[in-house]
Motif scaffolding. Sequence first.
Motif, PDB file in Angstrom:
ATOM      1  N   LYS A 189       1.305   4.098  -2.987  1.00  0.00           N
ATOM      2  CA  LYS A 189       1.036   5.531  -2.842  1.00  0.00           C
ATOM      3  C   LYS A 189       2.225   6.367  -3.321  1.00  0.00           C
ATOM      4  O   LYS A 189       2.058   7.423  -3.929  1.00  0.00           O
ATOM      5  N   THR A 218       0.814  -1.220   0.000  1.00  0.00           N
ATOM      6  CA  THR A 218       0.000   0.000   0.000  1.00  0.00           C
ATOM      7  C   THR A 218       0.846   1.267   0.000  1.00  0.00           C
ATOM      8  O   THR A 218       0.592   2.202  -0.754  1.00  0.00           O
ATOM      9  N   GLU A 219       1.855   1.301   0.856  1.00  0.00           N
ATOM     10  CA  GLU A 219       2.662   2.525   0.928  1.00  0.00           C
ATOM     11  C   GLU A 219       3.455   2.754  -0.353  1.00  0.00           C
ATOM     12  O   GLU A 219       3.526   3.887  -0.846  1.00  0.00           O
ATOM     13  N   GLU A 235      -1.490  11.837   4.778  1.00  0.00           N
ATOM     14  CA  GLU A 235      -2.858  12.086   4.342  1.00  0.00           C
ATOM     15  C   GLU A 235      -3.862  11.601   5.390  1.00  0.00           C
ATOM     16  O   GLU A 235      -3.586  10.708   6.174  1.00  0.00           O
TER      17      GLU A 235
END
Lengths: 339, 339, 339, 339
Positions: free
Chosen positions: A138, A134-135, A270
């Motif tokens: 991003k 996920t990171e 975020e």
Amino acid sequence: MTQQGTLGIAVIGTGKMGADHVRRINDVISGARVAAVVDIDEARAKAVADLSEGCQAFTDPAAAMAAPGVDAVLIASPGPAHEAALLSAFEHDLPVLCEKPLTPDSESALRVLEAEQRLGHRRIQVGFMRRYDTEFMKLKALLASGELGRPLLMHCRHRNASVHSYFTTEMLINDSVVHEMDQSRWLLEQEIANVTVLKPTSSSNAPEGLADPQLVIFETTGGAIVNVEIFATCGFGYQVQAEAVCERGTARVGDAHGMLVNRPGTWGGEIAPDFVARFEEAYDREVQAWVNATKRGEVEGPSAWDGYAAAAVCEAGVRAQVTGERTPVDMIVRPAFYA
Amino acid sequence: MTQQGTLGIAVIGTGKMGADHVRRINDVISGARVAAVVDIDEARAKAVADLSEGCQAFTDPAAAMAAPGVDAVLIASPGPAHEAALLSAFEHDLPVLCEKPLTPDSESALRVLEAEQRLGHRRIQVGFMRRYDTEFMKLKALLASGELGRPLLMHCRHRNASVHSYFTTEMLINDSVVHEMDQSRWLLEQEIANVTVLKPTSSSNAPEGLADPQLVIFETTGGAIVNVEIFATCGFGYQVQAEAVCERGTARVGDAHGMLVNRPGTWGGEIAPDFVARFEEAYDREVQAWVNATKRGEVEGPSAWDGYAAAAVCEAGVRAQVTGERTPVDMIVRPAFYA
Amino acid sequence: MTQQGTLGIAVIGTGKMGADHVRRINDVISGARVAAVVDIDEARAKAVADLSEGCQAFTDPAAAMAAPGVDAVLIASPGPAHEAALLSAFEHDLPVLCEKPLTPDSESALRVLEAEQRLGHRRIQVGFMRRYDTEFMKLKALLASGELGRPLLMHCRHRNASVHSYFTTEMLINDSVVHEMDQSRWLLEQEIANVTVLKPTSSSNAPEGLADPQLVIFETTGGAIVNVEIFATCGFGYQVQAEAVCERGTARVGDAHGMLVNRPGTWGGEIAPDFVARFEEAYDREVQAWVNATKRGEVEGPSAWDGYAAAAVCEAGVRAQVTGERTPVDMIVRPAFYA
Amino acid sequence: MTQQGTLGIAVIGTGKMGADHVRRINDVISGARVAAVVDIDEARAKAVADLSEGCQAFTDPAAAMAAPGVDAVLIASPGPAHEAALLSAFEHDLPVLCEKPLTPDSESALRVLEAEQRLGHRRIQVGFMRRYDTEFMKLKALLASGELGRPLLMHCRHRNASVHSYFTTEMLINDSVVHEMDQSRWLLEQEIANVTVLKPTSSSNAPEGLADPQLVIFETTGGAIVNVEIFATCGFGYQVQAEAVCERGTARVGDAHGMLVNRPGTWGGEIAPDFVARFEEAYDREVQAWVNATKRGEVEGPSAWDGYAAAAVCEAGVRAQVTGERTPVDMIVRPAFYA
């Protein structure tokens, strides 16, 4: 979902990674099943095949690929066995997920490339799983957006608590830094042109003969410079970090903070836009846990008692909103049934 | 996996949550399929049923539960319809995952409790999904371990960017704070004895008639005190935070940092022990993405070219380890096939 | 404090740094005064001298050092003027705080070293102020404690928002990375044996002719490797970070988090032991602000009204502790005098 | 700086706080000196007076205030002695910094207010030092800027590792929460209208008879609600945190992160604009350390050797920029003089 809608996968290799992929396909992955398992150790192949319904055991990858119900191949055997398995998959025109390395050296990898081109369409996905983190996803999206301008430098850390006694200095590159190699190519969309390795004094916790840590430097075809700290015996845990330094800001992942971005005047991360973004994985986990428990004939998780209690507390809460007073919750005594 | 190994689920209700659960069962969840879809709007039921192979549409929950292939029920209809659906499920002795609320009030919830007790075994799981959130699971595990001693206070924040015009003050409790009610009961393993609601001056961004934010206070049967900031129109995003204040430390989740713990002299979070813990979800996502693309007849992700490039760079890296020099990477020109 | 207890300082150079040091000595520093100011521009010297009571202006450093009341010298003139000023200070046997660089090159620096040795005792402190930064002091203390074992690698970032048009590539080393040079020598207690500079593609925000950013690598006499990102035109602000990678953990400063340490299983920072550690600087600032306002004939800060209000609220608080009830605060109307 | 430019302070009380203020005025504060020290214990007064040049000892505050050279008063005696000392200061029309509490109760505080109004100008500053803490100052500035809209809620934590055996439940309010009372009034610019105290089950680490922790709630005249966790025996350290929840965002201090702000879509902190903002306190500390060492006749800090070494490394660095090669540093052997 009918049988024909389920992807039948032949898993080649039943070592640590292969066995974990079998578990994953059985318990986690939607729309797929383990149709065949291959290991040169026949008993081991059979034992692992028994974990999945309707799964056959083989000792020969080619035989497994010819078996009915096999729609795709997942290669998790040792690297030197990959080339033959990949060529077999091409013969059967089967899609392949191949654990890294594709093959152990560039010469054999080139033969695979050529064979796939002769086949005329892409069949291979290589198992560089960071592209699915996920990171890192991003970070990729942010770099691709162009918001921060061109990436100029990349700082990477790759830390591992400890290694087996057979771990060699070459494995620092081939097993560990290979991830940063792919990650850099993917994030920067540039090839690596030069590699330099600097070796500081080694940690006294590194096994005899292993020069650890090392600082590996890539120069890319687009002029970016990447440095990678590889520290296989850092002792404190497993940690993968990357910071892209761009013309108008930097972005960092892997600090247990999600992605942190430096933009003019501020650093930060975020905030999720809504509960779906924040709790999507919790919903997935909830439903999967319910399905798995149900199939075992069990009931877990929040019970009807919890639902009743929530209703009773909500009623007190709504009264408290109106009165502004401390409001007792009116509940029955918990039945032993729900103890 | 054979047909008989797949759990056939009847999804009751095809609104936002119900439709999302259908997507989830089809694309994400392993070992289950949507066997039936129920909606009072027949056309809508059919349209959603068509998204899943072999799935039937119904307008009556009881009929769906009697259909062949239905092994379990997921209730995502409006709260007032839950009681009837739950009682039907008991008649068919089917396991149920029931979205919150169990029922809209404690009186009806009590009838459900009594019916389940008459049935003689638990059949209901209520959809309090925070219990499946990774951070909350870690907080629960830490509290359960006893390391920090008894929990004394809990500070909760529940922030939402904005609400629809029909959102009411009561919904702050029934739709939002209900999560903190269950979360508090679950984390503390105590019932809530009293509720107080304090209302500060409202935000000028709250719609006419909505008192927002509010501070809701729970006192538990074990003497703990929980305060909850509910702020449905905070504007900046969705944020759920909780800090347990215990006798020997505090632990906080929801700050985009994983779980942070205050222990004597230090604050901080955990470092993953190994790559499995760090990248397990990336592996899951990788294999699921491969399965999904393969079933669509597509090939995505890292290609054989990426595998070849990694091999070539590794070879340069290993040479660079030996020589200590800047080492060029020897690669062929990228074939158009892999462009 | 009597006159003889106050250190009389001659400040050489009244540019940006020199003028700021004059302000600092006048307004912030305890036990010192500006006794003389030197600038080749006589009018400028006089203007700056007028800011401090009893301060004389000079155009010649040697004359200032001979003046009565001068006990010490602070050199903030341009680097090429340092050698002569330092040798004058040795003649008068005065202690010196010399802004970096000591001198512009190692040959002249060596002459200063030899002169100080001939003098027979140390007189010079060089202005490497990072050694006085709270975070760097903590990092130094942690490394010196040996808790994390020997340092093996150091990762440094030195980022600056933008530069003047006259900033040159050499200044990246001489004005910027010089801080990391001293910092590395101080933290590691090793000399730097080799330096390598790698230049990625430059940022399009760098002025014509400036290669920015750069990656500078030090190899130390003890075998540690330090890499420094110097990015003088990063655009987003000023950021100085350093991470020491040691045998048993890493420690990082400069992320706006205080010092973060990786230790087995956890990352995190320290919690202050008590209010003195947490608020010591607030106390200093409070008393200094009071002294400064008092000397201007003004009264600032919390007033007697604030003290009265606190007393009234405390009384309500103590009653509320006893009764458990919401307790009104009993206060007079705020007098206009305290408006 | 001449004698007349130095503020002569009478310090009343030489307990822990008084003695620390004497040290602060002597060693840290610019432009002030301790002119008189007062304690009812004459020997103690003399011992403390001897720490400061030209300082007289007194047992009577009024006598100290009449002494020559006393320009201002710092009251650090026990609370019950404050009223008399403040009234004496009014008689001599001296400015006062009075440690909190102003007086022990609101009735006596009111008498002080009235006396100051009769005097006709403000003379008292009360020692609420959080108003001088860097993070709280930033929070105040942000709230005052109006960027986040009106503050609606404030969440405060006040944690202390442990307390003396004589610590009482009332002291939680009068000694601890009094800081949040002033802080709330200052940040919100509103008076506190109501106070409620909630007591959870006490920690087993609290001494017999102390109900700890507590949750204290303020309702302000402007409709804001503040909740304060006071936990005097938390065990893990000293921690003061505050989060202001405003109409368009929240801002939090005290997490060892500087100030963190939630704004639409992002959370984060600020990046210093330049090296002055980042290292201003390091410069202050550097010059103060140099002054203090010089007055002791010592030389500390970076030496001329460090200056020479930096010059030599810079020369290698500039050569390395040009050649791109690993460049040895050319240095003499370190003289024993600088060992």
